[in-house]
Design an enzyme around this catalytic site. Structure first.
Site, short mmCIF file in Angstrom:
data_model
loop_
_atom_site.label_atom_id
_atom_site.label_comp_id
_atom_site.label_asym_id
_atom_site.label_seq_id
_atom_site.Cartn_x
_atom_site.Cartn_y
_atom_site.Cartn_z
N GLU A 1 39.86 45.68 40.05
CA GLU A 1 39.79 44.56 39.12
C GLU A 1 38.62 44.73 38.16
O GLU A 1 37.58 45.27 38.54
CB GLU A 1 39.62 43.25 39.91
N GLU B 1 41.23 32.96 36.21
CA GLU B 1 41.11 32.40 37.55
C GLU B 1 39.88 31.50 37.60
O GLU B 1 38.84 31.84 37.02
CB GLU B 1 41.00 33.50 38.60
#
Length: 426
Positions: free
Chosen positions: A230, A341
């Site tokens: 990520e 997020e």
């Protein structure tokens, strides 16, 4: 013999004291030896910091308060990993992905964005042969639950591939993590790329965060062997002690249970660049109705050596995740996700006002909303190409939403974000 008994008795006492101290801290109960607990914990923190804060050739004090240590490349934390004991640093990839010739920036009126960079460059640079590492402090670790949890995601439930069309891909659950993402279908992927505009969203609580990132995933989405790479930008007061957007990375090979961490806070990621500090703040940032600043993230697998490389901005090689760290990603990725997020720690049905992206919904568009543009994947031929099918998902569009489209200028792109708590998201 009597001397040995006394020594054994002393050893038993300290072992007992150790477990009492550990259990008292784990349970959150007050312990009589408060002073000793504090001293003991600080000693453990310092030992942990000694492992990740390597001796510096040069130290740079950034205007944002960060301390950047220039560490000899061969002395960086990555090489402490047991799987990398005999690892030889790969200074450059064997080959770069072939570009998508149709992908380009659009410089027409209303859609021009500038490149964001890093704040610490204003006060110094690291010499060749070193890598810049943001120094961790005692206060950084104290904000975490423990030294083990420092730099790691908190509570984990693997992604559920079967429910992806109806449920959010809750990468880490138990703390109200919410997403607004775009994702591929299942397939074989060898990397991904996107350009993301950078904001400084408001965070409602020191243990909440907001991020915009890309996930490269493989493995069992309903098991404990999920592999994930990520990268993107995040605002996390708990991790960094402020509300600045920062370049970050993360990796795991066991669904976030024990392996991996943010940035360089554990061994694993091998940095090769002397100009980019992972975990350092990004500036300038975008402003509502004003100038837009963005970053480009590219992750791809070296087709010959198998390492997963990270590029930041205009083909600035940052470093790589060695193939030895992974199981499923040692072959290829099965899915890629892009998006935002946040974590919502509010209880009793109340929603956080932590913002995602710019804090504006997708419909507000350019100069107002967060965006990912020129979204591409790397195929088996090591070529960048547009995503064939891009699906979108958000748990509650009244809190945060996403809207995708495509154009000649931006290829596949989407706007996303939201304010969190509002009359329709109480």
């Amino acid at each position: 013999m009597e001397k040995k008994r006394r020594e054994y008795g002393i050893l038993e006492f300290f072992i007992l004291l150790f477990f009492l101290l550990e259990s008292s801290m784990a349970s959150g109960l007050e312990f009589n030896f408060t002073k000793h607990v504090n001293t003991f914990r600080l000693a453990r923190i310092q030992r942990h910091l000694n492992k990740i804060n390597k001796p510096a050739v040069r130290t740079i004090q950034s205007v944002d308060g960060d301390t950047i240590d220039c560490v000899q490349k061969h002395n960086q934390p990555a090489l402490d990993h047991p799987l990398l004991k005999n690892h030889k640093i790969q200074n450059v990839p064997t080959v770069m992905p072939k570009p998508n010739l149709q992908s380009r920036n659009y410089s027409g009126s209303g859609f021009l964005a500038r490149r964001a960079w890093q704040t610490w460059h204003g006060t110094g640079h690291c010499p060749r042969g070193t890598v810049p590492i943001r120094r961790s402090s005692v206060n950084d670790v104290l904000r975490a639950k423990s030294t083990f949890h420092y730099g790691k995601k908190k509570v984990v439930r693997p992604l559920n591939q079967q429910s992806r069309s109806t449920e959010a891909p809750d990468v880490v659950s138990g703390n109200g993590h919410e997403h607004a993402i775009a994702y591929t279908g299942s397939g074989e992927f060898y990397g991904a790329k996107a350009t993301i505009n950078v904001w400084d969203p408001s965070i409602d609580g020191s243990n909440e965060f907001s991020l915009s990132q890309m996930w490269v995933l493989s493995g069992s989405f309903d098991g404990s062997d999920l592999n994930s790479i990520e990268a993107g930008w995040q605002v996390s007061p708990e991790l960094y002690g402020d509300s600045r957007p920062r370049l970050f990375t993360y990796w795991t090979s066991d669904a976030y249970q024990a392996t991996g961490c943010y940035n360089l806070l554990c061994s694993g990621f091998v940095q090769t660049n002397s100009r980019i500090a992972i975990g350092a703040s990004i500036s300038p940032v975008s402003s509502d109705s004003g100038d837009q600043y963005d970053i480009t993230i590219l992750i791809w697998k070296d087709p010959k050596l198998g390492n997963w490389w990270l590029s930041f901005g205009e083909n600035n090689l940052v470093g790589y995740w060695p193939a030895e760290l992974f199981t499923h990603l040692a072959d290829h990725a099965e899915m890629v996700e892009w998006g935002g997020e946040i974590v919502n720690t509010r209880r009793n049905g109340q929603h956080t006002s932590t913002q995602m992206g710019s804090g504006r919904f997708a419909a507000d568009g350019f100069r107002h909303s967060g965006y990912f543009r020129n979204i591409e994947v790397v195929d088996g031929d090591n070529s960048l190409s547009p995503v064939g099918t891009l699906s979108t998902l958000a748990e509650d569009p009244h809190c945060y939403d996403i809207a995708s489209a495509s154009s000649e200028a931006w290829g596949n792109y989407f706007y996303f974000g939201g304010p969190g708590s509002n009359p329709l998201c109480p």
